[in-house]
Design a protein around this motif. Sequence first.
Motif, PDB file in Angstrom:
ATOM      1  N   ASN A 540     -13.121   5.045 -25.459  1.00 16.32           N
ATOM      2  CA  ASN A 540     -11.799   5.119 -24.834  1.00 16.32           C
ATOM      3  C   ASN A 540     -11.235   6.536 -24.850  1.00 16.32           C
ATOM      4  O   ASN A 540     -11.446   7.289 -25.814  1.00 16.32           O
ATOM      5  N   VAL A 541     -10.519   6.880 -23.798  1.00 15.19           N
ATOM      6  CA  VAL A 541      -9.748   8.124 -23.766  1.00 15.19           C
ATOM      7  C   VAL A 541      -8.277   7.742 -23.638  1.00 15.19           C
ATOM      8  O   VAL A 541      -7.937   6.641 -23.207  1.00 15.19           O
ATOM      9  N   PRO A 542      -7.357   8.625 -24.041  1.00 10.57           N
ATOM     10  CA  PRO A 542      -5.930   8.277 -24.029  1.00 10.57           C
ATOM     11  C   PRO A 542      -5.404   7.966 -22.630  1.00 10.57           C
ATOM     12  O   PRO A 542      -5.962   8.393 -21.619  1.00 10.57           O
ATOM     13  N   ALA A 543      -4.301   7.195 -22.600  1.00 10.52           N
ATOM     14  CA  ALA A 543      -3.630   6.899 -21.342  1.00 10.52           C
ATOM     15  C   ALA A 543      -3.276   8.198 -20.632  1.00 10.52           C
ATOM     16  O   ALA A 543      -2.860   9.180 -21.248  1.00 10.52           O
ATOM     17  N   GLY A 544      -3.458   8.223 -19.324  1.00 10.15           N
ATOM     18  CA  GLY A 544      -3.121   9.397 -18.536  1.00 10.15           C
ATOM     19  C   GLY A 544      -4.221  10.432 -18.426  1.00 10.15           C
ATOM     20  O   GLY A 544      -4.049  11.450 -17.752  1.00 10.15           O
ATOM     21  N   THR A 545      -5.378  10.210 -19.079  1.00  9.06           N
ATOM     22  CA  THR A 545      -6.490  11.155 -18.989  1.00  9.06           C
ATOM     23  C   THR A 545      -6.994  11.228 -17.547  1.00  9.06           C
ATOM     24  O   THR A 545      -7.225  10.185 -16.920  1.00  9.06           O
ATOM     25  N   PRO A 546      -7.153  12.422 -16.994  1.00  8.79           N
ATOM     26  CA  PRO A 546      -7.640  12.524 -15.601  1.00  8.79           C
ATOM     27  C   PRO A 546      -9.105  12.114 -15.487  1.00  8.79           C
ATOM     28  O   PRO A 546      -9.840  12.086 -16.471  1.00  8.79           O
ATOM     29  N   ILE A 547      -9.503  11.816 -14.273  1.00  5.88           N
ATOM     30  CA  ILE A 547     -10.894  11.436 -14.013  1.00  5.88           C
ATOM     31  C   ILE A 547     -11.816  12.619 -14.294  1.00  5.88           C
ATOM     32  O   ILE A 547     -11.494  13.780 -14.008  1.00  5.88           O
ATOM     33  N   SER A 548     -12.973  12.331 -14.875  1.00  7.30           N
ATOM     34  CA  SER A 548     -13.936  13.369 -15.212  1.00  7.30           C
ATOM     35  C   SER A 548     -14.351  14.164 -13.973  1.00  7.30           C
ATOM     36  O   SER A 548     -14.356  13.626 -12.858  1.00  7.30           O
ATOM     37  N   PRO A 549     -14.723  15.438 -14.155  1.00  2.00           N
ATOM     38  CA  PRO A 549     -15.096  16.269 -13.010  1.00  2.00           C
ATOM     39  C   PRO A 549     -16.348  15.770 -12.300  1.00  2.00           C
ATOM     40  O   PRO A 549     -17.148  15.017 -12.866  1.00  2.00           O
ATOM     41  N   ALA A 550     -16.536  16.216 -11.076  1.00  2.00           N
ATOM     42  CA  ALA A 550     -17.655  15.758 -10.241  1.00  2.00           C
ATOM     43  C   ALA A 550     -19.006  16.051 -10.882  1.00  2.00           C
ATOM     44  O   ALA A 550     -19.992  15.344 -10.625  1.00  2.00           O
ATOM     45  N   SER A 551     -19.064  17.078 -11.720  1.00  2.00           N
ATOM     46  CA  SER A 551     -20.339  17.431 -12.361  1.00  2.00           C
ATOM     47  C   SER A 551     -20.856  16.326 -13.276  1.00  2.00           C
ATOM     48  O   SER A 551     -22.038  16.301 -13.631  1.00  2.00           O
ATOM     49  N   GLU A 552     -19.962  15.401 -13.695  1.00  2.00           N
ATOM     50  CA  GLU A 552     -20.372  14.303 -14.575  1.00  2.00           C
ATOM     51  C   GLU A 552     -20.672  13.024 -13.789  1.00  2.00           C
ATOM     52  O   GLU A 552     -21.029  12.017 -14.372  1.00  2.00           O
ATOM     53  N   HIS A 553     -20.510  13.064 -12.466  1.00  2.00           N
ATOM     54  CA  HIS A 553     -20.691  11.864 -11.645  1.00  2.00           C
ATOM     55  C   HIS A 553     -22.140  11.731 -11.147  1.00  2.00           C
ATOM     56  O   HIS A 553     -22.839  12.724 -10.952  1.00  2.00           O
ATOM     57  N   GLN A 554     -22.558  10.493 -10.927  1.00  2.00           N
ATOM     58  CA  GLN A 554     -23.852  10.211 -10.301  1.00  2.00           C
ATOM     59  C   GLN A 554     -23.736   8.923  -9.510  1.00  2.00           C
ATOM     60  O   GLN A 554     -23.251   7.911 -10.013  1.00  2.00           O
ATOM     61  N   THR A 555     -24.187   8.954  -8.254  1.00  2.00           N
ATOM     62  CA  THR A 555     -24.175   7.761  -7.417  1.00  2.00           C
ATOM     63  C   THR A 555     -25.477   6.999  -7.607  1.00  2.00           C
ATOM     64  O   THR A 555     -26.565   7.585  -7.540  1.00  2.00           O
ATOM     65  N   ILE A 556     -25.354   5.701  -7.852  1.00  2.00           N
ATOM     66  CA  ILE A 556     -26.543   4.865  -8.030  1.00  2.00           C
ATOM     67  C   ILE A 556     -26.523   3.767  -6.957  1.00  2.00           C
ATOM     68  O   ILE A 556     -25.469   3.324  -6.519  1.00  2.00           O
ATOM     69  N   THR A 557     -27.727   3.357  -6.543  1.00  2.00           N
ATOM     70  CA  THR A 557     -27.878   2.309  -5.530  1.00  2.00           C
ATOM     71  C   THR A 557     -28.610   1.134  -6.146  1.00  2.00           C
ATOM     72  O   THR A 557     -29.724   1.288  -6.667  1.00  2.00           O
ATOM     73  N   PHE A 558     -27.985  -0.054  -6.100  1.00  2.00           N
ATOM     74  CA  PHE A 558     -28.584  -1.239  -6.689  1.00  2.00           C
ATOM     75  C   PHE A 558     -29.604  -1.866  -5.745  1.00  2.00           C
ATOM     76  O   PHE A 558     -29.689  -1.516  -4.566  1.00  2.00           O
ATOM     77  N   SER A 559     -30.356  -2.816  -6.275  1.00  2.00           N
ATOM     78  CA  SER A 559     -31.440  -3.423  -5.500  1.00  2.00           C
ATOM     79  C   SER A 559     -30.940  -4.215  -4.294  1.00  2.00           C
ATOM     80  O   SER A 559     -31.708  -4.494  -3.377  1.00  2.00           O
ATOM     81  N   ASN A 560     -29.658  -4.578  -4.274  1.00  2.00           N
ATOM     82  CA  ASN A 560     -29.102  -5.273  -3.112  1.00  2.00           C
ATOM     83  C   ASN A 560     -28.434  -4.322  -2.119  1.00  2.00           C
ATOM     84  O   ASN A 560     -27.773  -4.745  -1.177  1.00  2.00           O
ATOM     85  N   GLY A 561     -28.600  -3.010  -2.346  1.00  2.00           N
ATOM     86  CA  GLY A 561     -28.071  -2.001  -1.435  1.00  2.00           C
ATOM     87  C   GLY A 561     -26.671  -1.516  -1.770  1.00  2.00           C
ATOM     88  O   GLY A 561     -26.209  -0.520  -1.185  1.00  2.00           O
ATOM     89  N   LYS A 562     -25.958  -2.157  -2.690  1.00  2.00           N
ATOM     90  CA  LYS A 562     -24.616  -1.720  -3.069  1.00  2.00           C
ATOM     91  C   LYS A 562     -24.703  -0.427  -3.865  1.00  2.00           C
ATOM     92  O   LYS A 562     -25.645  -0.211  -4.624  1.00  2.00           O
ATOM     93  N   LYS A 563     -23.670   0.432  -3.692  1.00  2.00           N
ATOM     94  CA  LYS A 563     -23.657   1.726  -4.370  1.00  2.00           C
ATOM     95  C   LYS A 563     -22.392   1.871  -5.194  1.00  2.00           C
ATOM     96  O   LYS A 563     -21.369   1.239  -4.917  1.00  2.00           O
ATOM     97  N   ILE A 564     -22.477   2.732  -6.223  1.00  2.00           N
ATOM     98  CA  ILE A 564     -21.292   3.026  -7.025  1.00  2.00           C
ATOM     99  C   ILE A 564     -21.456   4.396  -7.671  1.00  2.00           C
ATOM    100  O   ILE A 564     -22.577   4.825  -7.979  1.00  2.00           O
ATOM    101  N   ASP A 565     -20.340   5.072  -7.853  1.00  2.00           N
ATOM    102  CA  ASP A 565     -20.300   6.369  -8.504  1.00  2.00           C
ATOM    103  C   ASP A 565     -19.952   6.145  -9.973  1.00  2.00           C
ATOM    104  O   ASP A 565     -18.933   5.524 -10.281  1.00  2.00           O
ATOM    105  N   THR A 566     -20.802   6.620 -10.881  1.00  2.00           N
ATOM    106  CA  THR A 566     -20.573   6.401 -12.302  1.00  2.00           C
ATOM    107  C   THR A 566     -20.921   7.652 -13.088  1.00  2.00           C
ATOM    108  O   THR A 566     -21.364   8.664 -12.509  1.00  2.00           O
ATOM    109  N   ASN A 567     -20.712   7.628 -14.390  1.00  3.72           N
ATOM    110  CA  ASN A 567     -21.030   8.779 -15.231  1.00  3.72           C
ATOM    111  C   ASN A 567     -22.546   8.898 -15.363  1.00  3.72           C
ATOM    112  O   ASN A 567     -23.232   7.913 -15.672  1.00  3.72           O
ATOM    113  N   LYS A 568     -23.062  10.098 -15.169  1.00  2.00           N
ATOM    114  CA  LYS A 568     -24.509  10.286 -15.175  1.00  2.00           C
ATOM    115  C   LYS A 568     -25.132   9.947 -16.534  1.00  2.00           C
ATOM    116  O   LYS A 568     -26.312   9.612 -16.610  1.00  2.00           O
ATOM    117  N   LEU A 569     -24.316  10.006 -17.627  1.00  2.62           N
ATOM    118  CA  LEU A 569     -24.849   9.680 -18.951  1.00  2.62           C
ATOM    119  C   LEU A 569     -25.281   8.224 -19.049  1.00  2.62           C
ATOM    120  O   LEU A 569     -26.159   7.887 -19.847  1.00  2.62           O
TER     121      LEU A 569
END
Length: 679
Positions: A540-569
């Motif tokens: 958890n991070v405190p209330a009001g914490t901004p969204i992590s920078p783009a450098s920490e993001h990674q887009t993944i594609t599931f086997s049904n074709g749906k996609k989502i942007d999540t933390n690369k870790l």
Amino acid sequence: MPETLMKGDITTPLRKEPRGASSLVEVGEVPLLIFGGEKVKTGAQASVVEQVDDHSVTWIFVEAMGPPDVDKRKGFVNARFLVDEGAGVEVVEAFNPFTTQVSREDFASICYQQATALGTNVAYLYALAFVLSGDQWTATDVKTDDPADAPAIGVYRFTKETWATLIATPEATGIRTDQIKFPAVQCIVAAIVAVKAADLLTATITDRGLNSVDLFLAHLFAGTDGFGAVASARVFQANNIDNTQKANAVLGAIFPNADAATAFFKLNKSIFNATGSATIKQVLERCAAKMAAGFDEVRRFAHEIEPNLFGDGVPAGPNDPLSGGEEFSGTQTVTGIANGMDRRQFLSELKNTALVRKLADMVKGEVGWGAPTDTKFVQAETAFNRAQARDHSLARALWSKADNIDHGYYQGGAHGTYSRPVTAAEFEDFLKNYLPALVAGSNRSEALLGFIATGNASPPVSTQQYAKGTRGGDLPTAIPNHPESYFLEGPFKVPAKKLHGGESIALPVGASGPISAHGEPPEYMDGDTVGSGPVGGKFNVPAGTPISPASEHQTITFSNGKKIDTNKLVAGQFLGFFNDLIEREAPVRDLGCFGERPNNRSQHPRGLAIDWAQTDRDVVAHDVRQWIDSHREVLRKLERRWGISGGENWTDKDTGHFSIEIIFGDAHLRAARAASEND
């Protein structure tokens, strides 16, 4: 004072007064508890601050809001063990053998514990219950609905007369007549029957290994001579002579009178016909067909839930030999170390493969297989040391509350010490790198802590031990910042036995059968990162914490074709988790990950949580809710596999929300992927 609702962070006892030395609130000498995740009322009495040496303890008066003992569970608890009402804390349920309905997962765990404790086959115990009463179970729970005058009762279909006979045996001491309706207690008795009958049958059936049909027949006749072994043996002797003989002719003499025989055949008409007119050939064929169906259910359940519970114990067919109660086939000579602990009194017990596996399971369940080597050694040592100090067996030292509600040492139940058995690789590690050293006299607790540890505990029990002045010390576990406490814990009936050094000790080695190579990865592995927050909010991070920078993001594609942007870790974990759900036909869509939370702490700003088709807290699309509710056991399995906490499990439920509990290292991610491939 105004009434305020709070929640237990962990399970903790209630005290009569606001001080650490206070006596506990008890009913019949049993301490009453507030459980982790349970909501409580505060404010009926003012909080009190106690000064203890160089620190202070705040005591808060709490009142339970629900059963059990709602009118009696009132008292003071340490403020450290309470959190806000809205905190995401996983429910902690103490093992209770006295319930008439348990989840299938819990029941499988109970079967495992009893099979391990007594030396029989876990798959047989589960399959037998399914054969006898599975038509009354629900999709998720093991239960029976028997009227008071039913001829047979409970998941293992014991008659009241048979039950009374069986609980009079020494192994069933403490079990009462009225406990016949509880699945967990019936499992204990069924395991006793299986072990006792097997011991007698091996003297009669010498040309092959015992199989599930042998034990099934013995169970049906459990109230007769030899725990049903005499009747079972007669069936197979008759089969060898003339299998066209009628069952009533072969087995009539087993019963004390004709009325008893008539009642038995009527009760078991699906196998013997209502009058006992089935031939011996038909009896054996019907028994085999039923047990085959039972083992098919075990395989299905193991595939979906927890294969490590059954390992290689599921026979290929009902007439194949059953494993269970095996002994190691050879010996290895180890040399005693100077000033080491003399554990030679336990060598005969260590021949039992199941007992050794249970010892390894205990270590994993208490500190995690990812704990430091020294901690795992000390954890194993405590069981040996306690058994020696109290002058009883190692098997008894390993009892949980599921094995013996009065004298069990470890927590029982689905979330207890033995709920996550060692994997094949972990057991091999234990056999190779731990057991020989333990038998040679390993005494790391004295070297590390200055005393021979005979017990271990976590808060609040460890807190109580320290408060009483019990000598103790802490060691790190697999979970960072969550050490385990070890104690010089009595009673001490005999003094510690030491080796002089140089003794030649014959250690049983060499498993009698192959060890399963499949299964779930361990809970923690090298390279993992574990957060310090509460369950469901480890990162958890405190209330009001901004969204992590783009450098920490990674887009993944599931086997049904749906996609989502999540933390690369954690992209690999979320990818594996939701692909496993899709494989099981879950309606995976409408996923949300990154997001700001201005009013509450959360993992969403870091991209370490995903909401699935969620429109509000605990509100999800109808088909998603339906899938989750009908696949709870599968979902729990996959959450464990991928290091995720599902909000459907929390006291303050948030169905559809999934938070990362552990950030996997490379090795753990590979192991989780391998488990999915083996499904």
